[in-house]
Design a protein around this motif. Structure first.
Motif, short mmCIF file in Angstrom:
data_model
loop_
_atom_site.label_atom_id
_atom_site.label_comp_id
_atom_site.label_asym_id
_atom_site.label_seq_id
_atom_site.Cartn_x
_atom_site.Cartn_y
_atom_site.Cartn_z
N GLY A 33 -11.15 -13.19 23.85
CA GLY A 33 -11.16 -11.74 23.65
C GLY A 33 -12.21 -11.34 22.62
N MET A 34 -12.35 -12.14 21.54
CA MET A 34 -13.33 -11.80 20.52
C MET A 34 -14.76 -11.85 21.08
N PHE A 94 -7.32 -5.18 15.44
CA PHE A 94 -7.09 -6.61 15.25
C PHE A 94 -8.00 -7.15 14.13
N ASN A 100 -2.71 -3.26 17.31
CA ASN A 100 -2.10 -4.50 16.83
C ASN A 100 -2.21 -4.57 15.32
N ASP A 134 -9.76 -1.25 23.75
CA ASP A 134 -9.14 -2.57 23.86
C ASP A 134 -7.73 -2.32 24.44
N SER A 159 -8.30 -9.12 25.45
CA SER A 159 -8.07 -10.53 25.19
C SER A 159 -7.15 -10.95 26.33
N THR A 205 -6.10 -13.76 26.77
CA THR A 205 -5.24 -14.77 26.16
C THR A 205 -3.80 -14.29 26.05
N LYS A 206 -3.59 -12.99 26.00
CA LYS A 206 -2.26 -12.43 25.70
C LYS A 206 -1.46 -12.23 26.99
#
Ligand SMILES: Cc1ncc(COP(=O)(O)O)c(C=O)c1O
Length: 390
Positions: free
Chosen positions: A84-85, A109, A156, A181, A203, A205-206
């Motif tokens: 995500g970054m 974040f 977040n 985001d 991201s 990833t989540k």
């Protein structure tokens, strides 16, 4: 026949190979071959050709993942990244130049905050922060060199929400690129492009992965914008691995059902915890006392899978709460089938002073729960017994 997004998330798939596989295949290859020197020459001569050359540039499994996210977000095109970054950093690097100015919500974040405050200034890009709870303050921050406006909604970990349509209208008026985001909501819950956002990133990833296995990022938007981003990623290399893309495209098949269950479990907990004597408050986008409840109702299909609460016991109470948990996992990730508790003040943000933490919306007893897919009563009873010990 036009299909519903739930169906597209399952059925949009790479063309079947001669093996007649049912599940989507994984193209775990670094490069692709050619039948002739002329064909190879053409592939390299024109970077707009729709031909696979090398998996840093494109790969069929990665493309399937990108195409699905683009369809679900209502975008023309997309590009995937390793994390995500990488998606966020690549977006800033592509659309910002020396001398430009970016406006961002301050509730973002931690690593995004680090890019804005520590790295962008090194390259002559300045930033201004605004408070998500004071959207009227944005207009005064706009300068002639403002190029990009950045928000997370919900944010977040504070779960602040902003009216995407209202911010987009302001950005359009001043020709500012509006980037959202959408990691906490996912396209199953909210499609910022529908409300005028230019670029949506994640991201993956989540919640997109949803089972805490792989890292990934994705950015979607209009074709001409994505083309610029694609060229940046193709040349600088933060590309997504085809293995991770395979995991993530399979995950998208269950995104809608997962998000509904994450949200119904989260709502169950939020209501049950509201009057708990150990808590000062409980925050969840679709609880009527959330400060931006009306906006959440307008732009989100459900409240998502994250809820927060404030322990009356402060920082020490937070430590005791985490230590007393029997089932919930103590980890910094979120968006997993397994419920996760985190206490920013004693962990990720422990080096900040109370004032610095308050400025980014982190109060001493703030607990973030990433509500998983276990039975809601089991999640609740673990939280309640740990609260007793906080
Ligand atoms: C809202 C948000 N954006 C971006 C990121 C960064 O994503 P990644 O860890 O995949 O680089 C995170 C990670 O927690 C996040 O919560």
């Amino acid at each position: 026949m036009s299909q519903h997004p739930e169906t597209k998330a399952i059925r949009l798939q790479t063309q079947q190979t001669g093996q007649k596989e049912h599940a989507t295949p994984m193209f775990l290859t670094s490069s692709f071959t050619y039948d002739s020197a002329e064909e190879m020459g053409e592939a390299f001569a024109d970077d707009t050709l729709d031909v696979n050359i090398y998996s840093r540039f494109s790969n069929p499994t990665v493309d399937e993942f990108i195409d699905k996210v683009a369809v679900l977000e209502g975008a023309e095109a997309g590009v995937a990244t390793g994390t995500g970054m990488a998606a966020i950093f690549s977006t800033f690097m592509t659309f910002l130049s020396k001398g430009d100015h970016i406006i961002s919500a301050s509730a973002i974040f931690g690593s995004t905050h680090t890019i804005l405050t520590k790295y962008l200034p090194k390259w002559g890009i300045e930033f201004s922060y605004f408070d998500m709870n004071k959207p009227d303050s944005i207009a005064a921050l706009i300068k002639p060199n403002t190029k990009l406006l950045y928000v997370e909604t919900p944010s977040n970990p504070g779960l602040d929400i902003i009216d995407i349509q209202a911010v987009s209208d302001l950005c359009k008026k001043h020709s500012i690129l509006f980037v959202v985001d959408n990691c906490f909501a996912t396209p199953a819950v909210q499609q910022p492009i529908k409300y005028g956002a230019d670029i949506v990133l994640h991201s993956a990833t989540k919640f997109i992965d949803g089972q805490g296995r792989v890292l990934g990022g994705v950015v979607v938007g209009k074709k001409d914008l994505i083309k610029q981003l694609y060229l940046f990623i193709r040349n600088t290399g933060p590309s997504m691995s085809p293995f991770n893309a395979w995991v993530l495209t399979k995950s998208l098949e269950t995104l809608f059902v997962r998000m509904e269950k994450h949200a119904s479990n989260a709502m169950h907990l939020a209501k049950a915890l509201q009057n708990n004597s150990k808590l000062s408050w409980v925050k969840y986008p679709l609880l009527p006392d959330h400060p931006q409840y009306e906006i959440a109702k307008k732009q989100m299909a459900n409240g998502g899978g994250i809820l927060t609460f404030e322990l009356k016991g402060g920082v020490e109470g937070g430590r005791k709460f985490l230590n007393a948990l029997k089932m919930l996992s103590m980890t910094n990730n979120l968006g997993d089938t397994r419920s996760i508790a985190s206490h920013p003040a004693s962990t990720t943000h422990s080096k900040l002073t109370d004032e610095e933490r308050t400025a980014v919306g982190i109060t001493p007893g703030l607990i973030r729960i990433s509500v998983g897919l276990e039975h809601p009563d089991d999640i609740l009873s673990d939280i309640v017994q740990a609260l007793e010990k906080s």
